[in-house]
Each structure stands twice: as structure tokens, then as C-alpha cells.
Scaffold this motif. Structure first.
Motif, PDB file in Angstrom:
ATOM      1  N   LEU A  35       0.874  -1.171   0.000  1.00  0.00           N
ATOM      2  CA  LEU A  35       0.000   0.000   0.000  1.00  0.00           C
ATOM      3  C   LEU A  35       0.910   1.218   0.000  1.00  0.00           C
ATOM      4  O   LEU A  35       1.730   1.387   0.899  1.00  0.00           O
ATOM      5  N   PHE A  36       0.766   2.060  -1.044  1.00  0.00           N
ATOM      6  CA  PHE A  36       1.665   3.194  -1.229  1.00  0.00           C
ATOM      7  C   PHE A  36       0.837   4.456  -1.405  1.00  0.00           C
ATOM      8  O   PHE A  36      -0.076   4.504  -2.236  1.00  0.00           O
ATOM      9  N   VAL A  37       1.143   5.505  -0.624  1.00  0.00           N
ATOM     10  CA  VAL A  37       0.374   6.749  -0.643  1.00  0.00           C
ATOM     11  C   VAL A  37       1.331   7.930  -0.701  1.00  0.00           C
ATOM     12  O   VAL A  37       2.303   7.991   0.056  1.00  0.00           O
ATOM     13  N   THR A  38       1.062   8.864  -1.615  1.00  0.00           N
ATOM     14  CA  THR A  38       1.810  10.117  -1.662  1.00  0.00           C
ATOM     15  C   THR A  38       0.816  11.277  -1.628  1.00  0.00           C
ATOM     16  O   THR A  38      -0.238  11.233  -2.273  1.00  0.00           O
ATOM     17  N   ARG A  55       3.636  23.807   3.156  1.00  0.00           N
ATOM     18  CA  ARG A  55       3.555  22.628   2.305  1.00  0.00           C
ATOM     19  C   ARG A  55       3.778  21.363   3.133  1.00  0.00           C
ATOM     20  O   ARG A  55       4.663  21.313   3.991  1.00  0.00           O
ATOM     21  N   PHE A  56       2.973  20.354   2.839  1.00  0.00           N
ATOM     22  CA  PHE A  56       3.127  19.031   3.447  1.00  0.00           C
ATOM     23  C   PHE A  56       3.201  18.003   2.321  1.00  0.00           C
ATOM     24  O   PHE A  56       2.365  18.018   1.416  1.00  0.00           O
ATOM     25  N   ALA A  57       4.197  17.136   2.376  1.00  0.00           N
ATOM     26  CA  ALA A  57       4.367  16.139   1.315  1.00  0.00           C
ATOM     27  C   ALA A  57       4.772  14.790   1.902  1.00  0.00           C
ATOM     28  O   ALA A  57       5.876  14.290   1.661  1.00  0.00           O
ATOM     29  N   PRO A  58       3.878  14.167   2.678  1.00  0.00           N
ATOM     30  CA  PRO A  58       4.222  12.871   3.271  1.00  0.00           C
ATOM     31  C   PRO A  58       4.093  11.730   2.262  1.00  0.00           C
ATOM     32  O   PRO A  58       3.360  11.814   1.279  1.00  0.00           O
ATOM     33  N   THR A  59       4.829  10.675   2.520  1.00  0.00           N
ATOM     34  CA  THR A  59       4.766   9.448   1.733  1.00  0.00           C
ATOM     35  C   THR A  59       4.648   8.266   2.691  1.00  0.00           C
ATOM     36  O   THR A  59       5.365   8.196   3.692  1.00  0.00           O
ATOM     37  N   PHE A  60       3.734   7.351   2.380  1.00  0.00           N
ATOM     38  CA  PHE A  60       3.549   6.146   3.190  1.00  0.00           C
ATOM     39  C   PHE A  60       3.724   4.931   2.291  1.00  0.00           C
ATOM     40  O   PHE A  60       3.145   4.875   1.197  1.00  0.00           O
ATOM     41  N   GLN A 125      -2.454  10.591  -4.122  1.00  0.00           N
ATOM     42  CA  GLN A 125      -2.424   9.386  -4.946  1.00  0.00           C
ATOM     43  C   GLN A 125      -2.162   8.175  -4.060  1.00  0.00           C
ATOM     44  O   GLN A 125      -1.234   8.182  -3.232  1.00  0.00           O
ATOM     45  N   ALA A 126      -2.970   7.144  -4.239  1.00  0.00           N
ATOM     46  CA  ALA A 126      -2.816   5.912  -3.471  1.00  0.00           C
ATOM     47  C   ALA A 126      -2.889   4.730  -4.421  1.00  0.00           C
ATOM     48  O   ALA A 126      -3.678   4.730  -5.373  1.00  0.00           O
ATOM     49  N   ARG A 127      -2.089   3.731  -4.166  1.00  0.00           N
ATOM     50  CA  ARG A 127      -2.147   2.509  -4.961  1.00  0.00           C
ATOM     51  C   ARG A 127      -1.828   1.311  -4.075  1.00  0.00           C
ATOM     52  O   ARG A 127      -1.132   1.426  -3.067  1.00  0.00           O
ATOM     53  N   TYR A 220      -6.397   8.642  -7.789  1.00  0.00           N
ATOM     54  CA  TYR A 220      -5.734   9.945  -7.741  1.00  0.00           C
ATOM     55  C   TYR A 220      -6.783  11.049  -7.694  1.00  0.00           C
ATOM     56  O   TYR A 220      -7.770  11.022  -8.449  1.00  0.00           O
ATOM     57  N   ALA A 221      -6.577  12.005  -6.811  1.00  0.00           N
ATOM     58  CA  ALA A 221      -7.411  13.205  -6.753  1.00  0.00           C
ATOM     59  C   ALA A 221      -6.484  14.413  -6.690  1.00  0.00           C
ATOM     60  O   ALA A 221      -5.548  14.439  -5.883  1.00  0.00           O
TER      61      ALA A 221
END
Length: 318
Positions: A35-38, A55-60, A125-127, A220-221
Motif C-alpha cells: 500500500l503506497f500513498v503520496t 507545504r506538506f508532502a508525506p509518503t507512506f 495518490q494511493a495505490r 488519484y485526486a
């Protein structure tokens, strides 16, 4: 003319570099679920004095991690110089939800003087990716079977959702892929909110018992507004009501649980006979309600009381 040793070493280094780049672009062989989220949520101003941004730009990134099959959520808001960007994610393997919006004040005052210069918005964006062993009780290796994926998508874009020059935009994209890991046969659907209707899309993959299949999904939104946008000061991509991914096996008992532990099995669809029984039951309930509504209510002067029963069942006196 023979190739000199330095040239050979140079070519060898280039080949090794190409192989390492290829290996980096492919998922690890041991990877079975992910599970990958940006997210990128921002509000930026270029007007001096006062230029700056939030600005916030987390990645999981959960790879072969039990948390990938559990609901995860993140909500972020960035505000600066009158602009606001909002990004939200909620989901897990098999279910993705995303929301993005942006707003920014107009550039100029009535006299044409520039009082704002910047933009605000968000992208989410999540995948996910999961693998499923094609097995089932009583099914011999090599038995032909199939899986049908129910890909359901709902969501909306604000209107207008695009302005020439890119000063305003709102986008929603989604995807589903079902692949046979042995033959690499694949069925897929790419969905665009500006071209495709929301609803349920079905894709069927043929495979065989004893193989593995993979299922992958993406949502994606994105929304963005600049100070120079003229058609609107706000943009929104609302897909917080989800993109869902479910599997229907061709044979009862065929495995639908991925390596992540998530079961993709879709809720069974009632047979036509079941629908008829349900419809008949609803008609009976409606008829009973109508008959009750038409029958006269007891008079307050009659011997029977119209007071409601109390908790212990005894009629309360008024």
C-alpha cells in the motif's frame, strides 16, 4: 582495430548501470503486497513582501506489512497568504478514498493593482498491490478457472474543473489491473472522471489452479487554483466515497484472500428467485402499513387508551 581495455571497462560499467536501473524499477521478487500513498498539500505566495509557503508532502509505503490491509487515514490542510489546500486519504488494500481541494484569492484589486501572487491545492495518490494463490478444495492443479473483478468508483469534480493556461484544475483518475503471474495475461481498466461515468466496471481474467494472480488498484485526486484564475476561486476533486475492488471467483471455494490477509471476495448477488421473494415481502409490508393508516384511530373518549406503553409494558395514564 581491437577494443582497448578502458573502452571495454567503460562499456561494462554502462551495462552494469543499465541493469541496476532496471532492477530498481522492478518490485522486489519477495514483495507480495503493498500500500503506497503520496500527498502534496500546499499554499504558496510569491508576492514580496510576504512570499513563502506552507507545504506538506508525506509518503507512506507499507510493503508486505499487515498494516496495508488495515484502514489508514491522513488529513492535511495548508494555509498561507489567503490560500488553502486540503488533502485527505483513507484506505487499505482493496479500498481507496481520496479528496483534494484548493482555493486562492484573486490577484488584483478593482484598480488592477496586484495584491496576491501564488497558488494553492493538493494532490493525493494511493495505490495497492496484492497477490492471490489460485487454490481451492477439491480443485486439481491445472483446472481452468476465472476471476471477475468488480471495480466500483464514485466521486465528483467541481465545475468548472479546468481553465486554459492551467490556472484552475480538478482531476480524478483510477485504475484496476488483474494479472496472471505465469502467463502475464492481464485485464485492466483506466478511469478518468472527465470522460467516464461513476459506477461498477467488471473485468474477467482466465487462469488455472496452481498459479498466482495479482490485483492492483490506483486512485488519484488533484485540485489546484492560482491567483490568476478567472472562472472560479475554488477547485475540488471529491473521491472520499471510495474506489472499491472485489473479486468474484468462477468456482465456489476458490481462494480470494491475498498475501496481505485481505479477502477480496465480493458480497454474493441474490438470485432472481431471491429478488422476487424480497420484492414480495416489501409489498406485504407496504400493504400492512397502508391498512393501518386507513383504519380509524381509537377515540380518546372510548374505553381503550391511546397512550403509549411504558418500558415495562404497562399503559401510562394521562
Amino acid at each position: 582495430m581491437s577494443i582497448t581495455l578502458p573502452r571495454r571497462l567503460g562499456r561494462l560499467c554502462l551495462a552494469l548501470f543499465a541493469l541496476s536501473a532496471l532492477a530498481a524499477s522492478l518490485p522486489a521478487l519477495a514483495q507480495q503486497s503493498q500500500l503506497f500513498v503520496t500527498m502534496n498539500v500546499h499554499s504558496t505566495s510569491f508576492l514580496n513582501p510576504g512570499s513563502g509557503e506552507q507545504r506538506f508532502a508525506p509518503t507512506f509505503n507499507w510493503i508486505d506489512d499487515p498494516r496495508a490491509a488495515q484502514m489508514q487515514s491522513e488529513s492535511l490542510t495548508a494555509t498561507y497568504a489567503g490560500g488553502t489546500g486540503v488533502g485527505e486519504f483513507e484506505g487499505r488494500i482493496g479500498l481507496l478514498r481520496a479528496y483534494a481541494s484548493g482555493s486562492y484569492p484573486y490577484c488584483c484589486d478593482p484598480q488592477g493593482h496586484r495584491i496576491n501572487y501564488g497558488y494553492a491545492g493538493a494532490t493525493v495518490q494511493a495505490r495497492f498491490y496484492d497477490t492471490i494463490a489460485v487454490t481451492g478444495p477439491g480443485l486439481a492443479v491445472g483446472t481452468p478457472v476465472s476471476y471477475t473483478v468488480n471495480f466500483s468508483i464514485t466521486g465528483t469534480l467541481s465545475n468548472p474543473n479546468f481553465e486554459s493556461g492551467g490556472f484552475l484544475s480538478a482531476d480524478g483518475l483510477a485504475e484496476v489491473r488483474l494479472r496472471d503471474m505465469t502467463s502475464y495475461a492481464e485485464v485492466n481498466k483506466s478511469w478518468d472522471a472527465k470522460k467516464d461515468a461513476p459506477g461498477v466496471y467488471q473485468l474477467t481474467l482466465n487462469t488455472f489452479v496452481g498459479r498466482n494472480i495479482s490485483i492492483a488498484g490506483m486512485l488519484y485526486a488533484g485540485a489546484d487554483v492560482s491567483d490568476y484564475a478567472r472562472s472560479a476561486r475554488y477547485a475540488e476533486a471529491d473521491f472520499a466515497h471510495s474506489a472499491g475492488y472485489e473479486l468474484i471467483p468462477s468456482v465456489a471455494g476458490l481462494n480470494t484472500t491475498g498475501a496481505s490477509g485481505h479477502n477480496f471476495l465480493a458480497a454474493p448477488v441474490p438470485e432472481p428467485g431471491t429478488w422476487a421473494l424480497m420484492a414480495g415481502g416489501l409489498l406485504v409490508l407496504v400493504a400492512r402499513r397502508q391498512s393501518r393508516a386507513c383504519s380509524p384511530r381509537p377515540s380518546s373518549k372510548s374505553g381503550s387508551s391511546s397512550a403509549a406503553p411504558t418500558v415495562n409494558g404497562v399503559t401510562a395514564r394521562r
